[in-house]
Design a protein around this motif. Sequence first.
Motif, mmCIF file in Angstrom:
data_model
loop_
_atom_site.group_PDB
_atom_site.id
_atom_site.type_symbol
_atom_site.label_atom_id
_atom_site.label_comp_id
_atom_site.label_asym_id
_atom_site.label_seq_id
_atom_site.Cartn_x
_atom_site.Cartn_y
_atom_site.Cartn_z
ATOM 1 N N HIS A 24 0.835 -1.192 0.000
ATOM 2 C CA HIS A 24 0.000 0.000 0.000
ATOM 3 C C HIS A 24 0.876 1.251 0.000
ATOM 4 O O HIS A 24 2.048 1.209 0.371
ATOM 5 C CB HIS A 24 -0.959 0.013 1.204
ATOM 6 C CG HIS A 24 -0.330 0.384 2.503
ATOM 7 N ND1 HIS A 24 0.523 -0.458 3.200
ATOM 8 C CD2 HIS A 24 -0.433 1.509 3.263
ATOM 9 C CE1 HIS A 24 0.914 0.124 4.316
ATOM 10 N NE2 HIS A 24 0.346 1.327 4.373
ATOM 11 N N THR A 25 0.288 2.355 -0.439
ATOM 12 C CA THR A 25 1.007 3.622 -0.552
ATOM 13 C C THR A 25 0.182 4.736 0.082
ATOM 14 O O THR A 25 -1.031 4.793 -0.081
ATOM 15 C CB THR A 25 1.285 3.961 -2.028
ATOM 16 O OG1 THR A 25 2.116 2.946 -2.597
ATOM 17 C CG2 THR A 25 1.987 5.303 -2.169
ATOM 18 N N ILE A 26 0.874 5.631 0.804
ATOM 19 C CA ILE A 26 0.258 6.796 1.429
ATOM 20 C C ILE A 26 0.915 8.044 0.844
ATOM 21 O O ILE A 26 2.137 8.096 0.697
ATOM 22 C CB ILE A 26 0.458 6.790 2.964
ATOM 23 C CG1 ILE A 26 0.001 5.463 3.550
ATOM 24 C CG2 ILE A 26 -0.299 7.948 3.615
ATOM 25 C CD1 ILE A 26 -1.465 5.182 3.413
ATOM 26 N N SER A 36 -4.487 7.539 0.042
ATOM 27 C CA SER A 36 -3.944 6.186 0.092
ATOM 28 C C SER A 36 -4.502 5.324 -1.031
ATOM 29 O O SER A 36 -5.584 5.585 -1.549
ATOM 30 C CB SER A 36 -4.259 5.529 1.445
ATOM 31 O OG SER A 36 -5.661 5.413 1.646
ATOM 32 N N ASN A 40 -5.689 -3.347 1.270
ATOM 33 C CA ASN A 40 -6.349 -2.832 2.481
ATOM 34 C C ASN A 40 -6.833 -3.972 3.364
ATOM 35 O O ASN A 40 -7.816 -3.829 4.086
ATOM 36 C CB ASN A 40 -7.519 -1.933 2.082
ATOM 37 C CG ASN A 40 -7.991 -1.050 3.221
ATOM 38 O OD1 ASN A 40 -7.206 -0.603 4.045
ATOM 39 N ND2 ASN A 40 -9.293 -0.799 3.275
ATOM 40 N N LEU A 45 -5.150 1.383 4.740
ATOM 41 C CA LEU A 45 -5.434 2.582 3.964
ATOM 42 C C LEU A 45 -6.124 3.660 4.793
ATOM 43 O O LEU A 45 -6.297 4.790 4.329
ATOM 44 C CB LEU A 45 -6.289 2.246 2.740
ATOM 45 C CG LEU A 45 -5.659 1.300 1.707
ATOM 46 C CD1 LEU A 45 -6.554 1.191 0.486
ATOM 47 C CD2 LEU A 45 -4.255 1.740 1.314
ATOM 48 N N SER A 75 4.897 4.656 7.079
ATOM 49 C CA SER A 75 4.213 3.394 6.823
ATOM 50 C C SER A 75 5.096 2.220 7.181
ATOM 51 O O SER A 75 6.255 2.146 6.756
ATOM 52 C CB SER A 75 3.807 3.316 5.344
ATOM 53 O OG SER A 75 3.165 2.096 5.076
ATOM 54 N N THR A 80 -0.218 2.285 9.042
ATOM 55 C CA THR A 80 0.044 3.665 8.636
ATOM 56 C C THR A 80 0.064 4.573 9.854
ATOM 57 O O THR A 80 -0.738 4.414 10.774
ATOM 58 C CB THR A 80 -1.041 4.130 7.642
ATOM 59 O OG1 THR A 80 -0.946 3.336 6.454
ATOM 60 C CG2 THR A 80 -0.894 5.594 7.294
#
Length: 380
Positions: A24-26, A36, A40, A45, A75, A80
């Motif tokens: 996942h990316t923030i 985000s 998940n 997220l 992260s 997160t």
Amino acid sequence: MLGLYNLTSEEEKTVMDIKMGINHTIGLKTNGTIWSFGANNYGQLALGNIKNEAKLEPVQITGMKDTETVKAISSGANHTLVLTESGKVYASGYNNYGQLGHNDAVTTEEPAQVVGKNGIGKLEDIKMIAAGQNHMLALKKDGTVYAWGRNNYYQLGNGTAADQVLPVKMLESENTIKISSADANIMLLGSNGKLRGIGYNPYGQTGNETTSTQSKLEYVKDSSKVGVMKNVYKIINGRHHYMAMTEDGKVYGWGYNGQGQLLDLASPVKLPSEIKAPNENETIIDIGASYYNSIIKTKDANGNTHVYASGYNNYGQIGNGTVVTPNNSWIPVQNSTGEKEAEGLDILTSECYGANNSGYIDINGNVWTVRIKYKWTTWR
């Protein structure tokens, strides 16, 4: 296509930072909002009650009760962490080891504020955050460091190996100005310009010529093996390696080098070893890292900048148009067509747990990622 992919829509080139977990990316925008996308399955997220619903495009995180802007993001593997301008910390995602700091081990999809020391009030007055695989770090404005989550390698620095569901003060952490955290170890930069490490150390990650677990903070040595590393002003990490810049412009790396992320040095690299630019007429001006990759930005004698990457490349993380791996030399990052070297990039992936991606931002505010399997075209 194995080059760079643009994540930014033409009308919203405002992303200032990104952090990546395993899947996942923030993203943090200049207006203080956070976004985000990705997996998940643990609520990482931070989008509320939509667990297990992956997002292929960025979605704004709106669940925090605080209306102020966000200062920083971080992260871990599947969780997160968010820091607000007033020094409050929020967390969501995987929580089996208490890494969310909520005084329990309950995974949550809704970002909630981290609880204070001894379960009293909330954690406040924080100026910097960092995440390991399953633990968290917070640097307070008074220069002390608090940590929570998994502690199987003494990485939380409180003298025990017991997991912590509440923030605990790291012993002897006073006068810290920056924090960094790899898989299961921690690095603190003091106001004296010296580094100290603790925790998981089979690859020499603590930089003191040993490969045994460090149960207390130990100074990172210099290459002479006698003195300690000095005059450090920037410290970054991948999964099992660290890189540091000193005030004289030199760059050093140590730790795991099984994928060539520290170039041609023999792995493990148990002491900081100097990392140089690929060409004599270039000077390193910035550094970054992801899971098994290292990244540098250089400036040549004509004032032109260049970005290079090394290490793991099974998904095209280096961005050179191939999946040849490993790479134990500096490879120029190419543009999105793969026709030439990418221009005008800054490094975004400075402390990312992401296993299969790297991130950059260009002079026009476009955010770019390197990944083979998916192509995202907008950052909305």
